[in-house]
Design an enzyme around this catalytic site. Structure first.
Site, mmCIF file in Angstrom:
data_model
loop_
_atom_site.group_PDB
_atom_site.id
_atom_site.type_symbol
_atom_site.label_atom_id
_atom_site.label_comp_id
_atom_site.label_asym_id
_atom_site.label_seq_id
_atom_site.Cartn_x
_atom_site.Cartn_y
_atom_site.Cartn_z
ATOM 1 N N CYS A 183 -1.489 6.855 -1.494
ATOM 2 C CA CYS A 183 -1.308 6.833 -0.039
ATOM 3 C C CYS A 183 -0.639 8.124 0.453
ATOM 4 O O CYS A 183 -1.279 9.165 0.499
ATOM 5 C CB CYS A 183 -0.539 5.591 0.398
ATOM 6 N N HIS A 241 -2.656 0.968 -2.177
ATOM 7 C CA HIS A 241 -1.500 0.416 -2.880
ATOM 8 C C HIS A 241 -1.989 -0.741 -3.755
ATOM 9 O O HIS A 241 -3.015 -1.354 -3.484
ATOM 10 C CB HIS A 241 -0.462 -0.099 -1.884
#
Length: 442
Positions: free
Chosen positions: A331, A405
């Site tokens: 991310c 994630h």
């Protein structure tokens, strides 16, 4: 049926864990249970089953209890914003950046949302367990507190206090919190759980007597210090992790920049006895690691600048050029790997900004105003940054980047997680007055 509030006599007393632990005990007694926290302050969030954004702690509590998640579990979430601002997330959606005084001035406007979330859960479950925040008796903040006094008063919840004996001062914290509570809430306190005791439990027998006989507060249990290593919700809980590296065959460096987020990404690595994880906060020599991970970040540009200031930026570039160490970006860490990051709408910055990235990926990251929230299986995404060429990730022999994630979660870890929850519950239950706890909600 009565609902429950879990109040800590200090921060990091173990409220989050006790919340789901009590929930599982009540489930074993035949009741349906949902976790709740009116307001959480955390950079660590997860995408709920309804597509909303909630705090990691409430998502994990729901997972431990085997119940679906929605914004109702955590109606208000505050995350670090630009400058002195905080990003305000209401009903699982970003609504504004607020400075702390503006937030407190407008607090009353959030109470209907909090009440709606609690009431929605209350209509669907036998017991709602509401986790408090910090200490419930910060006298200068009690009128501005959504998670403790407001919920306990509004819904007349029964209250369990959790005290951290490891910090010291357990008697003062229990006595002080109890007697500073409003009288009507003191009458709803069913007892205290003394948490994180190390050593011979019998050494605290006199302590139990003092709390019960002199303070007049029932002791529901004295819990041993038992590292859990799951559901990390903040940097404090992360720093409490324990790992046995004696059998490790690979060593992983996680770059722990100031606003690192989504610590739970690394739980599968911490659980793997073959992997030793070190969280790196200074410019140490990284050449001895098989893998370097750039994790998620709440403030990507600020953390990228921190990499440059510490010297880690140049060192990571050197290792990438040498091609001997695997690099993984998740991310925010993935976004840092691009040639530059563009924030023309001031999503993270106070003025339009272009920040030079590590330059490993031949594209640029552009921050868009609307936050991207996605969930597919164990993978979930929470980000403003976008890539035109590589929206689904980037991979070479020694480099891997993704917005996702939950990257390291596999079937082995999911089994481990459920087994760890089960064994932890069975271990800790032996130290609790289960009958008194169950009776309190009837």
């Amino acid at each position: 049926m009565h609902n429950l509030s879990i109040f800590g006599t200090s921060s990091d007393a173990g409220k989050s864990t006790v919340t789901w632990l009590i929930g599982r005990i009540l489930q074993d007694a035949g009741y349906s249970v949902a976790p709740f926290k009116a307001q959480n302050v955390s950079n660590n969030a997860h995408v709920a089953d309804d597509g909303s954004e909630i705090a990691i702690a409430q998502h994990f509590q729901a997972k431990a209890l085997g119940v679906p998640t929605s914004w109702h579990n955590n109606p208000v979430l505050l995350k670090s914003g630009r400058g002195s601002m905080a990003s305000l997330i209401v009903e699982g959606k970003s609504v504004a950046d607020k400075d702390v005084w503006a937030y407190y001035r407008e607090l009353d406007t959030l109470k209907p949302v909090v009440k709606e979330g609690f009431t929605w859960l209350d209509a669907r479950y036998d017991v709602v367990i509401a986790e408090g925040a910090g200490s419930p008796v910060e006298l200068n903040l009690m009128e501005k507190d959504l998670s403790n006094i407001f919920i306990a008063t509004e819904f007349n919840t029964k209250i369990i206090l959790v005290a951290d004996i490891e910090k010291g001062g357990v008697f003062a914290s229990v006595y002080g919190v109890y007697h500073l509570l409003p009288e009507e809430l003191r009458n709803n306190v069913i007892g205290v759980i003394v948490n994180k005791f190390r050593g011979d439990m019998s050494l605290f027998d006199e302590g139990v007597h003092i709390i019960e006989e002199e303070f007049g507060i029932p002791v529901l249990g004295v819990l041993p210090y038992e590292p859990f290593n799951l559901g990390f919700e903040d940097s404090q809980s992360l720093m409490n992790y324990t790992q046995d590296c004696s059998k490790a065959t690979r060593h992983v460096a996680v770059i722990a920049y100031p606003t690192m987020s989504n610590y739970t990404d690394f739980e599968p690595l911490l659980a793997d006895e073959n992997t030793c994880v070190e969280f790196v906060t200074t410019n140490i020599d990284l050449s001895g690691y098989e893998c370097i991970i750039l994790p998620g970040s709440k403030r990507v540009i600020d953390d990228l600048r921190w990499l440059k200031q510490t010297g880690l930026f140049a060192q990571i570039q050197k290792h990438h050029q040498a091609g001997k160490i695997h690099l993984i970006g998740i991310c925010g860490g993935y976004q840092m790997m691009f040639e530059q990051i563009i924030d023309k709408d001031c999503i993270e910055t106070t003025k339009p900004t272009v920040e030079v990235g590590l330059g490993f990926i031949d594209d640029e990251i552009v921050f868009q105003k609307e936050k991207i929230l996605k969930k597919e299986g164990e993978c979930y995404e929470i980000h403003h940054g976008t890539s035109t060429k590589y929206p689904d990730g980037y991979k070479t022999d020694k480099l891997y980047g993704t917005f996702c994630h939950g990257l390291f979660v596999d079937d082995w870890f999911k089994t481990y997680e459920q087994e760890r929850i089960k064994t932890f519950t069975e271990t800790i239950k032996k130290y609790l007055d289960i009958e008194r706890i169950v009776q309190s909600v009837r």
